[in-house]
Write a protein that holds these residues in place. Structure first.
Motif, mmCIF file in Angstrom:
data_model
loop_
_atom_site.group_PDB
_atom_site.id
_atom_site.type_symbol
_atom_site.label_atom_id
_atom_site.label_comp_id
_atom_site.label_asym_id
_atom_site.label_seq_id
_atom_site.Cartn_x
_atom_site.Cartn_y
_atom_site.Cartn_z
ATOM 1 N N ALA A 349 -63.800 -11.732 -31.633
ATOM 2 C CA ALA A 349 -62.438 -12.287 -31.616
ATOM 3 C C ALA A 349 -62.338 -13.437 -30.615
ATOM 4 O O ALA A 349 -61.696 -14.462 -30.879
ATOM 5 C CB ALA A 349 -61.437 -11.187 -31.270
ATOM 6 N N GLY A 350 -62.981 -13.280 -29.456
ATOM 7 C CA GLY A 350 -62.977 -14.350 -28.465
ATOM 8 C C GLY A 350 -63.638 -15.614 -28.982
ATOM 9 O O GLY A 350 -63.129 -16.724 -28.792
ATOM 10 N N LEU A 351 -64.754 -15.464 -29.675
ATOM 11 C CA LEU A 351 -65.460 -16.625 -30.222
ATOM 12 C C LEU A 351 -64.617 -17.341 -31.285
ATOM 13 O O LEU A 351 -64.617 -18.572 -31.363
ATOM 14 C CB LEU A 351 -66.800 -16.193 -30.817
ATOM 15 N N VAL A 352 -63.899 -16.579 -32.096
ATOM 16 C CA VAL A 352 -63.008 -17.196 -33.083
ATOM 17 C C VAL A 352 -61.934 -18.026 -32.382
ATOM 18 O O VAL A 352 -61.623 -19.153 -32.788
ATOM 19 C CB VAL A 352 -62.378 -16.122 -33.986
ATOM 20 N N LEU A 353 -61.367 -17.497 -31.292
ATOM 21 C CA LEU A 353 -60.359 -18.249 -30.547
ATOM 22 C C LEU A 353 -60.948 -19.527 -29.936
ATOM 23 O O LEU A 353 -60.287 -20.574 -29.927
ATOM 24 C CB LEU A 353 -59.767 -17.377 -29.433
ATOM 25 N N VAL A 354 -62.185 -19.440 -29.438
ATOM 26 C CA VAL A 354 -62.819 -20.641 -28.874
ATOM 27 C C VAL A 354 -62.975 -21.706 -29.953
ATOM 28 O O VAL A 354 -62.652 -22.888 -29.732
ATOM 29 C CB VAL A 354 -64.196 -20.297 -28.263
ATOM 30 N N VAL A 355 -63.450 -21.316 -31.130
ATOM 31 C CA VAL A 355 -63.640 -22.282 -32.220
ATOM 32 C C VAL A 355 -62.309 -22.897 -32.626
ATOM 33 O O VAL A 355 -62.189 -24.125 -32.797
ATOM 34 C CB VAL A 355 -64.325 -21.599 -33.421
ATOM 35 N N LEU A 356 -61.272 -22.072 -32.770
ATOM 36 C CA LEU A 356 -59.957 -22.588 -33.163
ATOM 37 C C LEU A 356 -59.396 -23.529 -32.106
ATOM 38 O O LEU A 356 -58.844 -24.595 -32.423
ATOM 39 C CB LEU A 356 -58.990 -21.431 -33.409
ATOM 40 N N GLY A 357 -59.525 -23.158 -30.846
ATOM 41 C CA GLY A 357 -59.011 -24.010 -29.765
ATOM 42 C C GLY A 357 -59.724 -25.347 -29.696
ATOM 43 O O GLY A 357 -59.084 -26.394 -29.538
ATOM 44 N N LEU A 358 -61.051 -25.327 -29.836
ATOM 45 C CA LEU A 358 -61.803 -26.584 -29.775
ATOM 46 C C LEU A 358 -61.548 -27.455 -31.000
ATOM 47 O O LEU A 358 -61.497 -28.690 -30.901
ATOM 48 C CB LEU A 358 -63.292 -26.302 -29.627
ATOM 49 N N ALA A 359 -61.387 -26.827 -32.160
ATOM 50 C CA ALA A 359 -61.052 -27.603 -33.356
ATOM 51 C C ALA A 359 -59.694 -28.284 -33.180
ATOM 52 O O ALA A 359 -59.517 -29.456 -33.544
ATOM 53 C CB ALA A 359 -61.050 -26.691 -34.591
ATOM 54 N N ALA A 360 -58.729 -27.554 -32.605
ATOM 55 C CA ALA A 360 -57.422 -28.148 -32.354
ATOM 56 C C ALA A 360 -57.510 -29.272 -31.316
ATOM 57 O O ALA A 360 -56.811 -30.287 -31.425
ATOM 58 C CB ALA A 360 -56.442 -27.068 -31.876
#
Length: 496
Positions: A349-360
């Motif tokens: 779940a943490g890795l998904v948040l990192v990917v979403l945050g960096l994409a944004a």
């Protein structure tokens, strides 16, 4: 994976205070990985440094830091964690003073090499003490605080460096980037003597008789240096010849593995290869390697984009990264508390948040690439930081959960070496894409940052894939720890 819930060790009434000492010292050494980045322009003007010298200020520290980690961890396991910790802390404090007083390029580079070695002595003892002092859910909380320390030290470095340079001026401000370690080290040393536990008396004699595997140290050291050198010198060492060191390092590291397996038949090796038979350790170490390849590189290119592309001051560039630091620190502490309940899915779940945050963040830079980019990336970096906090400390807890306390230092050294190798590889790969885009696009710093960020996200997606393999790979997450061969003096209660 649920973490075994053993009763807390007895005779450790000051274990949380001891942890605080470890975290302060660990923060100081890890901070020096990132704080120097924003001080490079000040160092260049203050000492008239060459490009090669500036690179060695960064890469020299990383090389000697990574070189010392595993042998230092084993030394702490075999002799005295407190003794190795205090030696590393004293040397780090002294070499920080030496670096701050530098009067020439060679002086500063030499001081940084010694400083990195001292940091590598100290850091593995921190995870070793956590394994020794804490059990069950308390261990998760302790690793949560360590994860918060790692995240904060990486992200706060540019901000603190900017503040010091702003306060003391561009010509001499860089010296205080090193001098700031002096009061911390001098205050922490007596506390370490008082609060950190010595080896139990009944194990001390056995530890003194323990061997140290000198050939293993030599093979691993040479292999690590040859692997790291072409990556940390990627920008300063022209031509393709440097990459011949990578297969040479592979030969040495293969020889190291074979030697360790042979040595384990009659003694305690530097790294017991049976550690990697534990799924939690092998996949967790791989996850650390690929995650740090993306995680560390983000700060490298973002700082360059802000300072060189948008002409932010060192302080403003540090402030722009602060949301990531705050999110990471808070989430790491929380992640350490709940990892025993959620296990690897929390890391995913943490890795998904990192990917979403960096994409944004990439979208924000694409749409608003002007001077206001520090504001437009604030929210995305906060999300990415929260995700990162749910990755680092839970992964460290889970990765070391099956490691006996008697091997906690060497196992922690392996994990942190993977992080250093990942950081070097990631900065080289992401930096290569970043610089090539700047050169080919006529100084399009925003576009270069977007391309570099895409490569960093690719590493983080690999980390997510590694996590999913651990979750859905077919092995039961609640299996018992693999029974590693025990040393004399190991106890069932020492197994985490």
């Amino acid at each position: 994976m649920p973490i075994p819930t053993e009763p807390p060790p007895t005779g450790r009434d000051h274990r949380w205070q001891a942890l605080a000492v470890c975290l302060v010292a660990g923060f100081m050494t890890l901070l020096d990985v990132s704080i120097v980045n924003v001080a490079l322009p000040s160092i260049r003007s203050g000492l008239r440094m060459s490009e090669s010298g500036l690179q060695w200020i960064l890469s020299g520290y990383a090389l000697t830091f990574g070189l010392a980690l595993v042998p230092a961890g084993r030394l702490g396991d075999a002799r005295s964690r407190r003794g190795v910790f205090m030696t590393g802390l004293a040397l780090f404090t002294a070499t920080s003073a030496l670096a701050g007083a530098a009067q020439s390029e060679a002086w500063l580079v030499g001081a940084r090499l010694l400083q990195g070695m001292a940091g590598g002595l100290l850091v593995p003892q921190v995870s070793g003490f956590i394994q020794q002092l804490f059990r069950g859910a308390e261990r998760g909380k302790a690793f949560g605080l360590l994860g918060a320390t790692i995240g904060l030290s990486t992200a706060v470095g540019p901000l603190l460096g900017g503040l010091l340079i702003e306060a003391f001026g561009a010509e001499q401000g860089w010296r205080w980037v090193f001098y700031v370690n002096l009061p911390i080290g001098l205050l922490t040393l007596p506390l370490a003597m008082r609060l950190l536990p010595p080896p139990p008396a009944r194990e001390a004699a056995e530890r003194r008789r323990g061997d140290f595997d000198p050939l293993g140290v030599l093979l691993l050291g040479l292999g690590t240096v040859l692997l790291l050198l072409p990556f940390v010198q990627e920008q300063q060492w022209p031509g393709a010849a440097k990459w011949l060191l990578v297969p040479a390092s592979a030969v040495l590291l293969a020889a190291f593995v074979l030697w360790e397996r042979r040595y384990a038949r009659h003694g305690e090796p530097l790294v017991n290869m049976r550690l990697f038979e534990a799924r939690s350790f092998s996949l967790g170490t791989l996850l650390s390697l690929v995650y740090f390849a993306g995680f560390t590189a983000i700060f490298f290119i973002f700082t360059l984009y802000l300072q060189n592309g948008l002409h932010y001051s060192a302080l403003a560039a540090g402030l722009a990264i602060t949301p990531f630091a705050l999110g990471s620190g808070v989430a790491a502490a929380i992640g350490g508390r709940v990892v025993s309940r959620f296990g690897r899915p929390l890391v995913a779940a943490g890795l998904v948040l990192v990917v979403l945050g960096l994409a944004a963040a990439a979208v924000a830079v694409h749409l608003w690439s002007g001077p206001s980019v520090g504001w437009t990336t604030l929210g995305p970096l906060l999300v990415a930081g929260i995700g990162s906090g749910l990755v680092i400390s839970p992964n460290q807890t889970l990765t070391l959960s099956e490691v006996p306390v008697s091997r906690a230092g060497s196992a922690g050294g392996v994990l942190q070496t993977a992080q250093r190798i990942g950081s070097a590889v990631g900065i080289a790969a992401v930096g290569s894409v970043f610089f090539s885009r700047v050169a080919s696009d006529g100084g399009d710093w925003a576009g270069a940052f977007e391309w570099g960020l895409a490569v960093a996200v690719g590493f983080i997606l690999l980390a997510l894939l590694t996590t999913l393999l651990d979750i859905f790979g077919g092995a039961r997450a609640d299996r018992l720890p693999i029974p590693l061969p025990a040393r004399a003096g190991d106890r069932t209660g020492d197994r985490s």
